[in-house]
Design a protein around this motif. Structure first.
Motif, mmCIF file in Angstrom:
data_model
loop_
_atom_site.group_PDB
_atom_site.id
_atom_site.type_symbol
_atom_site.label_atom_id
_atom_site.label_comp_id
_atom_site.label_asym_id
_atom_site.label_seq_id
_atom_site.Cartn_x
_atom_site.Cartn_y
_atom_site.Cartn_z
ATOM 1 N N MET A 1 2.910 72.029 33.009
ATOM 2 C CA MET A 1 2.508 72.167 34.203
ATOM 3 C C MET A 1 3.658 72.288 35.194
ATOM 4 N N LEU A 2 3.049 72.879 36.175
ATOM 5 C CA LEU A 2 4.364 72.801 37.408
ATOM 6 C C LEU A 2 3.590 71.787 38.611
ATOM 7 N N HIS A 3 4.329 70.926 39.051
ATOM 8 C CA HIS A 3 4.010 70.133 40.402
ATOM 9 C C HIS A 3 4.556 70.467 41.373
ATOM 10 N N LEU A 4 3.791 70.363 42.467
ATOM 11 C CA LEU A 4 4.417 70.804 43.913
ATOM 12 C C LEU A 4 4.151 69.725 44.816
ATOM 13 N N GLU A 5 4.846 69.148 45.487
ATOM 14 C CA GLU A 5 4.615 67.957 46.504
ATOM 15 C C GLU A 5 5.176 68.184 47.980
ATOM 16 N N ASP B 1 12.742 68.572 41.951
ATOM 17 C CA ASP B 1 12.667 67.301 42.164
ATOM 18 C C ASP B 1 13.724 66.241 41.395
ATOM 19 N N CYS C 1 9.448 70.369 43.645
ATOM 20 C CA CYS C 1 8.915 70.907 42.476
ATOM 21 C C CYS C 1 9.415 70.387 41.379
ATOM 22 N N SER C 2 8.466 70.469 40.427
ATOM 23 C CA SER C 2 8.856 69.829 39.098
ATOM 24 C C SER C 2 9.843 70.584 38.271
ATOM 25 N N TYR D 1 9.179 71.130 50.147
ATOM 26 C CA TYR D 1 8.320 70.577 48.987
ATOM 27 C C TYR D 1 9.078 70.552 47.830
#
Length: 259
Positions: free
Chosen positions: A54-58, A39, A72-73, A70
Motif C-alpha cells: 500500500m501507499l500512504h499519503l498524508e 516520508d 508519501c510512503s 504531502y
C-alpha cells in the motif's frame, strides 16, 4: 490576472531534508508550490515504483508557508505519480526535484531517486529539473545552490525545456566567489568500481556493505565531471528514450533467420 506558474517539488532525501526545504523556499518566489515527497530517505532507489504494498499519503505542515505539502510512503517516482493523479488540479508548469545532498553527475543519474522523480515528471509531459549539491553533509549550506536553482528554473519557465528532455543540474560545493557560472554539457563516461565488504553478524550470518570508488574514464572538457571539477554548475539534458539510435543500422545487418 495572469495565473501564477504551478510548481511541483519533490526529492529523494525525504520531505524534512534541508535540501528540499531550501528548494521550496526559492520556488515560492517563482510560483505556487505543491510538495509531494517521501516520508523517509529514498536515495539510490532509481526509478522504482511501489506495486506490491500500500501507499500512504498524508497532508503535513512543516513550515509556516502557505504551500500544500504531502508526505508519501513510496518512492520518488511514486510521489510524482500520486501528485499528478490524486493531488494536483491541473498539470504543473514545472517539476523540480532536490536539492539532493550529494552528486548525481555522470553514471549516478541511473541510480538517482532525485533524477528519477524528475524523469517521471518528464514522462508525464511536465518540464522537469533535478538539482544536486556536491555535499553529502545533512547540514550543507544550500545558499549558493538556491541562487542557481532559481536562475535555471526561471529560464525553464520562460523558455520551456525541449520535449522529452529533463535537466540534470549539479552544483559544486564551492563558495559563491569561486563559482565560474553555468555550463551546459554532456554526461561523462564514468562508473563505480565496486566491492562488497563481507562481514558476520553476532549470530554468525554473513552480511555485506557495498563499497567502491568512482572512476572517471572521460577526459573531455565538455562533460559534467569536467565542469564540476573546474568550478562550473553542470546542466546536462537527459532523455528518457533509452533507444541507442546509432545501433539500429548495425543490428539490421544481423541475419535473424539463422537457427
Amino acid at each position: 490576472m495572469t495565473e501564477k506558474p504551478l510548481i511541483l517539488v519533490t526529492n529523494d532525501d525525504g520531505i524534512t531534508a534541508p535540501g528540499i526545504r531550501a528548494l521550496i523556499e526559492v520556488m515560492k518566489e517563482l510560483g505556487d508550490v505543491v510538495v509531494v515527497a517521501p516520508d523517509s530517505p529514498q536515495s539510490g532507489m532509481g526509478h522504482a515504483i511501489t506495486i506490491n504494498s500500500m501507499l500512504h499519503l498524508e497532508r503535513v505542515y512543516i513550515d509556516e508557508g502557505n504551500q500544500e505539502e504531502y508526505s508519501c510512503s513510496g518512492t520518488p517516482a511514486d510521489c510524482v505519480k500520486l501528485a499528478v493523479r490524486e493531488i494536483l488540479k491541473r498539470k504543473p508548469d514545472l517539476c523540480v526535484s532536490g536539492i539532493n545532498h550529494g552528486s548525481n553527475s555522470s553514471i549516478n543519474v541511473i541510480y538517482s531517486g532525485t533524477m528519477s522523480a524528475a524523469l517521471e515528471a518528464g514522462i508525464e509531459g511536465i518540464p522537469a529539473i533535478g538539482f544536486s549539491l556536491l555535499d553529502y553533509n545533512y547540514n550543507a549550506n544550500f545558499e549558493v545552490a538556491k541562487k542557481y536553482a532559481k536562475t535555471i528554473a526561471k529560464n525553464a519557465l520562460e523558455n520551456g525545456i525541449p520535449e522529452q528532455v529533463v535537466l540534470n543540474v549539479n552544483v559544486p560545493n564551492l563558495p559563491e566567489k569561486d563559482m565560474k557560472g553555468i555550463k551546459v554539457c554532456r554526461q561523462a563516461r564514468a562508473n563505480w568500481e565496486e566491492e562488497f565488504d563481507k562481514r558476520q553478524s553476532p549470530q554468525g550470518k554473513d552480511y555485506y556493505w557495498l563499497t567502491g570508488k568512482f572512476v572517471n574514464l572521460d577526459h573531455g572538457d565538455d562533460t559534467d565531471e569536467w565542469a564540476l571539477e573546474n568550478g562550473y554548475i553542470s546542466v546536462v539534458p537527459v532523455q528518457f528514450d533509452l533507444t541507442a539510435h546509432h545501433a539500429i543500422t548495425t543490428l539490421n545487418t544481423w541475419d535473424f533467420n539463422k537457427t
